[in-house]
Design a protein around this motif. Structure first.
Motif, mmCIF file in Angstrom:
data_model
loop_
_atom_site.group_PDB
_atom_site.id
_atom_site.type_symbol
_atom_site.label_atom_id
_atom_site.label_comp_id
_atom_site.label_asym_id
_atom_site.label_seq_id
_atom_site.Cartn_x
_atom_site.Cartn_y
_atom_site.Cartn_z
ATOM 1 N N PHE A 24 12.630 -23.577 1.360
ATOM 2 C CA PHE A 24 11.519 -22.949 1.921
ATOM 3 C C PHE A 24 10.579 -22.402 1.169
ATOM 4 O O PHE A 24 10.833 -22.076 0.139
ATOM 5 N N ALA A 25 9.149 -22.413 1.526
ATOM 6 C CA ALA A 25 8.092 -22.014 0.804
ATOM 7 C C ALA A 25 7.742 -20.680 1.579
ATOM 8 O O ALA A 25 7.355 -20.670 2.805
ATOM 9 N N CYS A 26 7.949 -19.426 0.871
ATOM 10 C CA CYS A 26 7.740 -18.192 1.456
ATOM 11 C C CYS A 26 6.601 -17.756 0.973
ATOM 12 O O CYS A 26 6.393 -17.383 -0.174
ATOM 13 N N GLU A 27 5.950 -16.507 1.694
ATOM 14 C CA GLU A 27 4.784 -15.675 1.126
ATOM 15 C C GLU A 27 5.054 -14.438 1.766
ATOM 16 O O GLU A 27 5.573 -14.180 2.903
ATOM 17 N N SER A 28 4.925 -13.503 0.857
ATOM 18 C CA SER A 28 5.108 -11.894 1.183
ATOM 19 C C SER A 28 3.974 -11.760 2.380
ATOM 20 O O SER A 28 2.804 -11.816 1.838
ATOM 21 N N LEU A 29 4.156 -10.752 3.452
ATOM 22 C CA LEU A 29 3.507 -10.201 4.096
ATOM 23 C C LEU A 29 3.142 -8.821 3.920
ATOM 24 O O LEU A 29 2.019 -8.480 3.871
ATOM 25 N N VAL A 30 4.259 -8.115 3.657
ATOM 26 C CA VAL A 30 3.829 -6.657 3.458
ATOM 27 C C VAL A 30 5.082 -6.390 2.333
ATOM 28 O O VAL A 30 6.078 -7.056 2.464
ATOM 29 N N SER A 31 4.718 -5.531 1.198
ATOM 30 C CA SER A 31 5.924 -5.202 0.268
ATOM 31 C C SER A 31 5.810 -3.611 0.112
ATOM 32 O O SER A 31 4.823 -2.903 0.434
ATOM 33 N N ALA A 32 6.888 -2.988 -0.283
ATOM 34 C CA ALA A 32 7.015 -1.515 -0.329
ATOM 35 C C ALA A 32 8.182 -1.152 -1.513
ATOM 36 O O ALA A 32 9.120 -1.935 -1.774
ATOM 37 N N ASP A 33 7.465 -0.189 -2.246
ATOM 38 C CA ASP A 33 8.626 -0.027 -3.394
ATOM 39 C C ASP A 33 8.793 1.475 -3.234
ATOM 40 O O ASP A 33 7.982 2.394 -2.676
ATOM 41 N N ILE A 34 9.739 2.188 -3.775
ATOM 42 C CA ILE A 34 10.042 3.591 -3.910
ATOM 43 C C ILE A 34 10.836 3.704 -5.224
ATOM 44 O O ILE A 34 11.580 3.104 -5.531
ATOM 45 N N ILE A 35 10.604 4.884 -5.955
ATOM 46 C CA ILE A 35 11.170 5.361 -7.192
ATOM 47 C C ILE A 35 11.096 6.743 -7.055
ATOM 48 O O ILE A 35 10.067 7.464 -6.966
ATOM 49 N N GLY A 36 12.298 7.328 -7.824
ATOM 50 C CA GLY A 36 12.458 8.756 -7.948
ATOM 51 C C GLY A 36 12.005 8.886 -9.461
ATOM 52 O O GLY A 36 12.102 8.227 -10.456
ATOM 53 N N SER A 37 11.717 10.202 -9.646
ATOM 54 C CA SER A 37 11.479 10.550 -11.040
ATOM 55 C C SER A 37 12.615 10.849 -11.973
ATOM 56 O O SER A 37 13.790 11.101 -11.364
ATOM 57 N N PRO A 38 12.641 10.586 -13.438
ATOM 58 C CA PRO A 38 13.945 10.849 -13.993
ATOM 59 C C PRO A 38 14.187 12.297 -14.113
ATOM 60 O O PRO A 38 13.383 13.236 -13.865
ATOM 61 N N GLU A 39 15.437 12.772 -14.525
ATOM 62 C CA GLU A 39 15.843 13.987 -14.461
ATOM 63 C C GLU A 39 15.016 14.914 -15.084
ATOM 64 O O GLU A 39 14.735 16.084 -14.339
ATOM 65 N N GLU A 40 14.605 14.737 -16.282
ATOM 66 C CA GLU A 40 13.728 15.726 -16.984
ATOM 67 C C GLU A 40 12.447 15.910 -16.241
ATOM 68 O O GLU A 40 11.651 16.956 -16.522
ATOM 69 N N TYR A 41 12.141 15.171 -15.378
ATOM 70 C CA TYR A 41 10.677 15.246 -14.839
ATOM 71 C C TYR A 41 10.732 15.256 -13.072
ATOM 72 O O TYR A 41 9.857 14.853 -12.247
ATOM 73 N N LEU A 42 11.960 16.127 -12.585
ATOM 74 C CA LEU A 42 12.303 16.150 -11.382
ATOM 75 C C LEU A 42 11.075 16.619 -10.554
ATOM 76 O O LEU A 42 10.931 16.482 -9.044
ATOM 77 N N THR A 43 10.342 17.274 -11.110
ATOM 78 C CA THR A 43 9.229 17.993 -10.207
ATOM 79 C C THR A 43 8.229 16.835 -9.802
ATOM 80 O O THR A 43 7.167 17.284 -8.882
ATOM 81 N N ASN A 44 8.170 15.686 -10.305
ATOM 82 C CA ASN A 44 7.575 14.659 -9.809
ATOM 83 C C ASN A 44 7.931 14.160 -8.369
ATOM 84 O O ASN A 44 7.144 13.527 -8.033
ATOM 85 N N GLY A 45 9.046 14.443 -7.975
ATOM 86 C CA GLY A 45 9.470 13.894 -6.755
ATOM 87 C C GLY A 45 9.804 12.385 -6.803
ATOM 88 O O GLY A 45 10.248 11.687 -7.865
ATOM 89 N N ILE A 46 9.692 12.055 -5.530
ATOM 90 C CA ILE A 46 9.967 10.596 -5.280
ATOM 91 C C ILE A 46 9.171 9.997 -4.782
ATOM 92 O O ILE A 46 8.223 10.676 -3.851
#
Length: 174
Positions: free
Chosen positions: A56-78
């Protein structure tokens, strides 16, 4: 009796005003808490049946990423993002238990062979496979009747960042 009639008539405008305020307030309240802040819409692709394919030859149509802040910077949120897809993926069924999965990024880095995913289901309707190590888990799900698929990745601690990271890619395969 007339006094009661006057009280009811005087309360009608107040009741209507309260209802309007509640509706407008609810609208703004839910708008402010809307979890979808960035959406991307792409044209639905022309799909093909890939039941008989072993590669199969595939190509991405849409992509999404999610990341949380490290513990010492929790004020940055997700943080999360959605963008138009740019990834290319080649998949090849090596045998009944193995799917070789090679990304365009890996090819640009000089790889000629991808990771071997373990096939957990492969029939005329779908192909599902999984790969993992101590740092990441990756799954691919392909609807063979129309060639649409999803590739999901999750890391418990993305490159020593101190917080989990997730990625999903919606793709078309031919």
């Amino acid at each position: 009796m007339e006094k009661d009639k006057l009280n009811i008539e005087n309360k009608k405008p107040i009741t209507i005003l309260i209802i309007i305020v509640v509706i407008i307030g609810g609208y703004f309240l839910f708008q402010g808490n809307n979890p979808v802040t960035n959406t991307v819409k792409v044209t639905f692709p022309y799909t093909l049946n890939v039941v008989s394919n072993t590669s199969f030859a595939c190509e991405s149509l849409v992509s999404a990423d999610i990341i949380g802040s490290p513990e010492e910077y929790l004020t940055n949120g997700i943080e999360g993002s959605v963008q138009k897809g740019t990834d290319k993926i080649a998949m090849n069924i090596k045998d009944e238990k193995t799917l070789n999965f090679l990304t365009g990024g890996d090819m640009q880095a000089g790889a000629s062979e991808g990771e071997n995913f373990t096939i957990v289901q492969n029939n005329n309707q779908k192909l599902m496979a999984i790969w993992f190590n101590e740092n990441v888990i990756s799954t691919v799900v392909l609807n063979k009747t129309n060639g649409l698929g999803v590739w999901l990745k999750g890391n418990p601690d993305f490159i020593t960042y101190g917080a989990p990271f997730g990625n999903i890619i919606y793709m078309i395969c031919r």
